[in-house]
Structure formats: C-alpha cells, structure tokens
Design a protein around this motif. Structure first.
Motif, PDB file in Angstrom:
ATOM      1  N   PHE A 375      40.387   4.682   9.418  1.00 50.11           N
ATOM      2  CA  PHE A 375      39.946   5.726  10.869  1.00 50.11           C
ATOM      3  C   PHE A 375      40.290   6.780   9.952  1.00 50.11           C
ATOM      4  CE2 PHE A 375      42.656   8.778  12.873  1.00 50.11           C
ATOM      5  CZ  PHE A 375      43.564   7.685  14.346  1.00 50.11           C
ATOM      6  N   LEU A 376      40.047   7.570   9.361  1.00 48.37           N
ATOM      7  CA  LEU A 376      40.073   8.735   9.039  1.00 48.37           C
ATOM      8  C   LEU A 376      38.262   9.310   8.585  1.00 48.37           C
ATOM      9  CD1 LEU A 376      42.538  10.057   6.499  1.00 48.37           C
ATOM     10  CD2 LEU A 376      42.359  10.994   8.639  1.00 48.37           C
ATOM     11  N   LYS A 377      37.886   7.688   7.920  1.00 46.87           N
ATOM     12  CA  LYS A 377      36.574   8.083   7.464  1.00 46.87           C
ATOM     13  C   LYS A 377      35.526   8.162   8.796  1.00 46.87           C
ATOM     14  CE  LYS A 377      36.458   6.105   3.136  1.00 46.87           C
ATOM     15  NZ  LYS A 377      35.774   5.740   2.291  1.00 46.87           N
ATOM     16  N   LYS A 378      36.234   7.393  10.092  1.00 49.09           N
ATOM     17  CA  LYS A 378      35.279   6.453  11.197  1.00 49.09           C
ATOM     18  C   LYS A 378      35.288   7.776  12.297  1.00 49.09           C
ATOM     19  CE  LYS A 378      36.181   4.047  15.332  1.00 49.09           C
ATOM     20  NZ  LYS A 378      36.804   3.150  16.212  1.00 49.09           N
ATOM     21  N   HIS A 379      36.634   8.483  11.739  1.00 50.91           N
ATOM     22  CA  HIS A 379      36.570   9.817  12.438  1.00 50.91           C
ATOM     23  C   HIS A 379      36.565  11.345  12.499  1.00 50.91           C
ATOM     24  CE1 HIS A 379      38.815   7.937  17.042  1.00 50.91           C
ATOM     25  NE2 HIS A 379      39.374   7.401  15.538  1.00 50.91           N
ATOM     26  N   PHE A 380      36.185  11.625  11.322  1.00 50.04           N
ATOM     27  CA  PHE A 380      35.636  12.520   9.978  1.00 50.04           C
ATOM     28  C   PHE A 380      34.878  12.720   9.092  1.00 50.04           C
ATOM     29  CE2 PHE A 380      40.391  12.571  12.004  1.00 50.04           C
ATOM     30  CZ  PHE A 380      39.573  13.608  13.605  1.00 50.04           C
ATOM     31  N   GLY A 381      34.221  11.540   9.174  1.00 45.86           N
ATOM     32  CA  GLY A 381      33.506  11.270   8.320  1.00 45.86           C
ATOM     33  C   GLY A 381      33.026  11.925   7.384  1.00 45.86           C
ATOM     34  N   GLU A 382      31.799  13.063   7.096  1.00 43.73           N
ATOM     35  CA  GLU A 382      31.912  14.301   5.674  1.00 43.73           C
ATOM     36  C   GLU A 382      32.321  15.271   6.020  1.00 43.73           C
ATOM     37  OE1 GLU A 382      27.507  15.059   5.608  1.00 43.73           O
ATOM     38  OE2 GLU A 382      27.454  12.411   5.096  1.00 43.73           O
ATOM     39  N   LYS A 383      33.269  15.489   6.803  1.00 43.32           N
ATOM     40  CA  LYS A 383      34.318  16.481   6.848  1.00 43.32           C
ATOM     41  C   LYS A 383      35.603  16.731   6.254  1.00 43.32           C
ATOM     42  CE  LYS A 383      33.814  17.816  11.905  1.00 43.32           C
ATOM     43  NZ  LYS A 383      34.095  17.881  13.212  1.00 43.32           N
ATOM     44  N   ILE A 384      35.677  15.499   5.679  1.00 43.22           N
ATOM     45  CA  ILE A 384      36.852  15.095   4.738  1.00 43.22           C
ATOM     46  C   ILE A 384      36.426  14.833   3.633  1.00 43.22           C
ATOM     47  CG2 ILE A 384      38.732  15.010   6.750  1.00 43.22           C
ATOM     48  CD1 ILE A 384      38.588  11.904   6.006  1.00 43.22           C
ATOM     49  N   THR A 385      37.699  14.465   2.436  1.00 38.29           N
ATOM     50  CA  THR A 385      37.010  13.790   1.014  1.00 38.29           C
ATOM     51  C   THR A 385      38.556  13.424   1.047  1.00 38.29           C
ATOM     52  OG1 THR A 385      35.518  14.937  -0.146  1.00 38.29           O
ATOM     53  CG2 THR A 385      37.218  13.347  -1.718  1.00 38.29           C
ATOM     54  N   ILE A 386      38.769  11.725   0.784  1.00 40.12           N
ATOM     55  CA  ILE A 386      40.282  11.110  -0.002  1.00 40.12           C
ATOM     56  C   ILE A 386      40.532  11.151  -1.037  1.00 40.12           C
ATOM     57  CG2 ILE A 386      41.871   9.547   1.220  1.00 40.12           C
ATOM     58  CD1 ILE A 386      40.005   9.305   3.171  1.00 40.12           C
ATOM     59  N   HIS A 387      41.185  11.254  -2.055  1.00 44.41           N
ATOM     60  CA  HIS A 387      41.560  11.631  -3.052  1.00 44.41           C
ATOM     61  C   HIS A 387      43.174  10.195  -3.206  1.00 44.41           C
ATOM     62  CE1 HIS A 387      39.297  14.914  -3.964  1.00 44.41           C
ATOM     63  NE2 HIS A 387      39.677  15.907  -3.230  1.00 44.41           N
ATOM     64  N   GLY A 388      42.653   9.145  -3.960  1.00 44.92           N
ATOM     65  CA  GLY A 388      43.351   8.535  -4.639  1.00 44.92           C
ATOM     66  C   GLY A 388      44.080   7.237  -3.858  1.00 44.92           C
ATOM     67  N   ILE A 389      42.681   6.579  -3.587  1.00 44.38           N
ATOM     68  CA  ILE A 389      42.700   5.588  -2.332  1.00 44.38           C
ATOM     69  C   ILE A 389      42.654   4.131  -3.616  1.00 44.38           C
ATOM     70  CG2 ILE A 389      41.985   6.948  -0.572  1.00 44.38           C
ATOM     71  CD1 ILE A 389      39.345   5.589  -1.026  1.00 44.38           C
ATOM     72  N   GLY A 390      43.291   2.923  -3.290  1.00 41.87           N
ATOM     73  CA  GLY A 390      43.235   1.853  -3.865  1.00 41.87           C
ATOM     74  C   GLY A 390      44.660   1.468  -4.960  1.00 41.87           C
ATOM     75  N   GLY A 391      45.313   2.715  -3.936  1.00 39.83           N
ATOM     76  CA  GLY A 391      46.430   1.604  -4.231  1.00 39.83           C
ATOM     77  C   GLY A 391      47.361   2.913  -4.293  1.00 39.83           C
ATOM     78  N   GLY A 392      49.341   2.736  -4.768  1.00 36.61           N
ATOM     79  CA  GLY A 392      50.700   3.755  -4.171  1.00 36.61           C
ATOM     80  C   GLY A 392      50.297   3.558  -2.496  1.00 36.61           C
ATOM     81  N   VAL A 393      50.803   5.245  -2.634  1.00 35.40           N
ATOM     82  CA  VAL A 393      51.807   4.701  -1.369  1.00 35.40           C
ATOM     83  C   VAL A 393      51.324   5.866  -0.690  1.00 35.40           C
ATOM     84  CG1 VAL A 393      53.763   3.278  -1.187  1.00 35.40           C
ATOM     85  CG2 VAL A 393      53.895   4.960  -1.801  1.00 35.40           C
ATOM     86  N   HIS A 394      50.263   7.019  -1.267  1.00 36.14           N
ATOM     87  CA  HIS A 394      49.730   8.366  -0.575  1.00 36.14           C
ATOM     88  C   HIS A 394      48.379   8.048  -1.214  1.00 36.14           C
ATOM     89  CE1 HIS A 394      49.964   9.314  -4.944  1.00 36.14           C
ATOM     90  NE2 HIS A 394      49.831  10.397  -4.706  1.00 36.14           N
ATOM     91  N   PHE A 395      48.192   9.789  -0.459  1.00 34.62           N
ATOM     92  CA  PHE A 395      46.603  10.583  -0.863  1.00 34.62           C
ATOM     93  C   PHE A 395      46.916  11.427  -0.579  1.00 34.62           C
ATOM     94  CE2 PHE A 395      46.838   8.756   3.281  1.00 34.62           C
ATOM     95  CZ  PHE A 395      45.790   9.358   3.834  1.00 34.62           C
ATOM     96  N   VAL A 396      45.713  12.337  -1.287  1.00 35.86           N
ATOM     97  CA  VAL A 396      45.608  13.491  -1.250  1.00 35.86           C
ATOM     98  C   VAL A 396      44.615  13.641  -0.205  1.00 35.86           C
ATOM     99  CG1 VAL A 396      44.938  15.737  -1.742  1.00 35.86           C
ATOM    100  CG2 VAL A 396      46.981  14.478  -2.849  1.00 35.86           C
ATOM    101  N   LEU A 397      44.625  14.428   1.159  1.00 40.05           N
ATOM    102  CA  LEU A 397      43.221  14.148   1.853  1.00 40.05           C
ATOM    103  C   LEU A 397      42.652  16.338   1.603  1.00 40.05           C
ATOM    104  CD1 LEU A 397      42.050  13.321   4.500  1.00 40.05           C
ATOM    105  CD2 LEU A 397      43.632  14.440   5.543  1.00 40.05           C
ATOM    106  N   GLU A 398      41.252  16.382   1.500  1.00 34.03           N
ATOM    107  CA  GLU A 398      40.401  17.619   1.266  1.00 34.03           C
ATOM    108  C   GLU A 398      40.360  17.527   2.632  1.00 34.03           C
ATOM    109  OE1 GLU A 398      38.318  19.984  -1.794  1.00 34.03           O
ATOM    110  OE2 GLU A 398      38.869  17.120  -2.423  1.00 34.03           O
TER     111      GLU A 398
END
Length: 469
Positions: A375-398
């Motif tokens: 969802f985030l990549k579809k709507h915001f693409g290069e405007k964001i960077t997502i840290h910490g994906i691939g596991g767990g139950v949280h991430f950091v959105l830059e």
C-alpha cells in the motif's frame, strides 16, 4: 563439490544454501572468489534458477557473499573464530494512551494464544497434573526443569542454540532478565555497550545499577564494530537478527568480529532475539549464540511475540562455563513464573501444535506486513523509505519531507492516526534523523487494516501537500 538430495524433505534451495555456506566457512570457497552465475549453477546441477537465486539471496542477507552489479556474486572475507588454549571463566517505553482511532502502536498483538484450543488443552493437562500432587513445593530459582528442557529442544531446532537445561533461567519478562544480569555482573568490573539507536529500557536499568554506558552507532548493517576495540571487560547488548528499531541484520563478518572481540577482551555479548519467530521473506538468521565456540554469548528470549505479551514468560541462556550459582547468590529467591504456566508452556512446546501455531501466526502477520508495504509503495513510491521490513511487527517509515517527526505526527493526528517518534531510541534524541516515524501493526485487527491504511494515506498526503507549498 555440492551434494543435493532430491529425496530429502529439505528444499533444494536450503540444501544449496547450506552447502555453499559450509564451503565458505571452511575456506573451500576463499574470500574474493566469484561464485558461478545463477544460470551456470542451475545448469550444472539441473535445478531451477529460482532455486539458485533464493540460496544466493539468503547468503547475501547473512553477509556471506556480496553482489557487484554487472559482475556477479563474490565471497566475503570472514574472520576466523579466535580459539583460546584455556577457557576464560569468568525497552521500550509504554505506548501513549491512544486518543486516536488508528493507533500504530508497537507491542500489542491481535493474534494470541487464547484462541488456540491446543494451548487450553495443555493448560488443562497441567492443571490435572498439579491437582494430583500431595503438595506444591517452591520451584528452583531457575524455574521448572520440565519447561527448561522443552525450551532447550525448541531453541536448538529453531535457532541453533546449543545449551543444556542447567544454562536456562526462566524469568517473568525481559526487564526481569536484565535485572538479573545487573546482579550477575559487577558495575565495578564491567561496563555496558549499547546499539545506538537501541532499546532504551536497557540503558535505564543498567544506569540505575551504576554501570558505565557506551553507545555505538548502528546502521544498515547493524552495529559499527570498529569502536568496540577501545573497550575491555564489557557487556555488549545487541539485537543482531533484527536490529531494534531499524530492523537491520548483522552480517556474518561482523558477527565473527564481535565474537572474537569478546574473547580477546574478557567481555560478554547479550543477544536479544526478541522476534526471531516472525520472519517473512528469507530463512531465519541463525542466532549469534549458535556460532559462539568460546561461551561468550548470553541469549535472551521471550514468548511475548509468539504466544502473548501478558503471560510474562521469558528466559536467559547463560554461557556454559559462566560461574553462576543461583542458590548461593540468591538464597531467598524463588522461580518467577507460576508453576501452572510453566507446566502449560512445557506441554505446549512438546506438542505438535506449537509448530502449527508458529506457522499460523507467521502467516497472519505476514499478510498484514505485505499489505502495508504494498500500500505504501503504491501510493507514495520514491517519497518514502521503509526500514526494517521482512520480519517482526513494526517498521520505521522515513519520509522525504521538510517537516520534523513531531510536525508529521501532529498532522497525522488530524486524521486520527497515531504513530511514534523513534528519536526516543537514540542516546541523544536530538541527533536522531528528523524525518522518521515508528509504526507497529501487531495489534491492528486484520479486517480493520484497510481503514487504518486509508486514514494513514490521507495523513501522509497532507504532509506531502505542505512540502509542495
């Protein structure tokens, strides 16, 4: 020579990964050696390129190989473990009260063990067993032997942890584990080294016990190992398999450097493996303890993510040769978990239902993880960077925004969306990146996720609209 057994229940890509990893560690594939192309290796062993790609991907994630665009894959240089002739003996802040409808808080889970019939059956069995006893004694200070044996088998099969039940101490949560460590180690002989950013509760607990605290930066490949060499007699607290909060994975080269440093400086490593069960893309990263041949790693585990945070069940795995005599050190201390819960967990871990449960929760949280990221990549693409994906139950959105985290949070609040400022995890919050947001999704009901995401989209659009003015 790579050997693949097509009749084995182990997948071909995992067999290939293991064979290549073994060849790298043994030196059969030396540092700098170029690996065959995926096409060439697939043809050589009559397997699909997808199989080779998946094996190479796992080796890349763990740091055994590196990718050079346009050239291929090459073996990384990995330090050999130091061997001594003689063995040397020797938090997250509470979430804000949610005033917003859509709260992306970290720590809560919408899927827990109370919906699991097998867990209730294990508790009934434990209750019946205790009912038959003539008396209920105090458990040993380390906790139920039955549960410690079950945890020993579980950790060996899932995380490669090598231990005996005598090395395990059951605790009533991560904080209790940390308090025990402040008692086992003297602040006059040891200092504490933390990842920066890192778990703030660790800093608070050790500071209260008068330990000197040193923060070392952690980035895309985990903690920076170079500054470690200025410290001796230290405790290094790290989250190598899923750095908290940025989500990076510590590559094998750094893992070996840290293990060697610990041996050479009479130091210990406190490995927090807090969400190792929840991995969604690659195979789980082996624990640091599993490759520690000199008994310098103290392994911390918990059932907060895999079962439920409210049962307060955690454990320590102490090094084999650690001079630990719990009865002598704490003559009045008793086990910190209720016997009913200890027996329930032991029976549950021993049953087939445990593995089934892990697969179910992994699938459940993966669905939410994948839906949010897509969802985030579809709507915001290069405007964001997502840290910490691939596991767990949280991430950091830059966000690529001129606004500070506090300003972005205030704007999101206008859409009744609550997210959090990760600056709290830096030793000096004012030095934290200004455009990051911490977001958890473990507690969001799956059927309500579309509403959460739509509210988040509106809030983020407001932020980017301000940037464009």
């Amino acid at each position: 020579m790579i050997t693949l057994d097509r009749a084995s229940p182990i997948s071909l890509y995992e067999q290939l990964y293991r064979e290549l990893k073994k060849a790298i560690i043994s030196g059969e594939l030396p540092p700098g050696k170029q690996l065959p192309s995926t096409r060439a290796l697939a043809l050589q062993y009559d397997i699909s390129r997808n199989t080779v790609n998946t094996a190479y991907s796992q080796l890349l994630v763990e740091g055994f190989i590196t990718s050079r665009p346009g050239s291929g894959f090459y073996v990384e240089k990995i330090p050999l473990p130091v061997t001594l002739n003689q063995t040397t003996p020797s938090a997250i802040p509470e979430a804000q009260s949610p005033s917003c409808t859509y709260d992306f808080s970290y720590g809560s889970l919408d899927f827990n063990i109370y919906r699991n019939r097998a867990f209730r059956q294990a508790m009934s069995r434990a209750w019946n067993n205790m009912e038959k006893r003539n008396s209920i004694p105090y458990e040993p200070a380390a906790g139920s032997l039955h549960l410690r044996e079950a945890i020993t088998h579980m950790l060996h099969s899932s995380r490669g942890v090598v231990a005996t039940p005598d090395q395990i101490i059951l605790t009533s949560g991560h904080y209790y584990s940390l308090f025990l460590l402040t008692a086992f180690f003297s602040s006059s002989h040891y200092s504490l080294i933390l990842e920066d950013p890192g778990y703030p509760a660790v800093r608070d607990i050790f500071q209260k016990e008068n330990f000197s605290i040193h923060a070392i930066p952690a980035g895309k490949t985990g903690i920076d190992t170079a500054p470690l060499h200025q410290y001796t007699n230290a405790l290094l607290y790290i989250t190598p398999s899923h750095q908290y909060p940025l989500g990076s994975i510590l590559p094998i080269k750094k893992r070996m450097e840290i293990l060697n440093w610990a041996v050479q400086t009479n130091s210990y490593i406190i490995e927090n493996d807090y969400d190792s069960e929840l991995h969604y893309r690659d195979m789980p990263i082996p624990s640091l303890q599993s490759i520690d041949s000199n008994h310098r790693v103290i392994y911390l585990g918990t059932f907060s993510k895999s079962i439920s945070p409210d049962i307060r069940a955690s454990y320590l795995v102490m090094p084999e040769n650690f001079p630990l005599h719990l009865k002598e050190r704490f003559p009045r201390i008793s086990a910190s978990l209720p016997q009913l819960m200890e027996e329930t967990l032991a029976y549950y871990l021993e049953s087939d239902a445990w593995e089934k449960h892990l697969n179910i929760i992994r699938s459940h949280f993966r669905k939410k993880h994948d839906a949010i990221i897509a969802f985030l990549k579809k709507h915001f693409g290069e405007k964001i960077t997502i840290h910490g994906i691939g596991g767990g139950v949280h991430f950091v959105l830059e966000l690529k925004s001129c606004l500070s985290a506090q300003q972005m949070i205030a704007i999101l609040n206008t859409e009744s969306v609550q997210v959090y400022n990760p600056a709290m995890f830096w030793s000096h919050p004012e030095q934290a990146p200004k455009h990051m947001l911490l977001m958890g999704y473990g507690g969001i009901p799956e059927d309500e996720l579309p509403d959460y995401l739509e509210a988040l989209r509106k809030g983020l659009n407001k932020i980017f609209d301000i940037d464009e003015l």
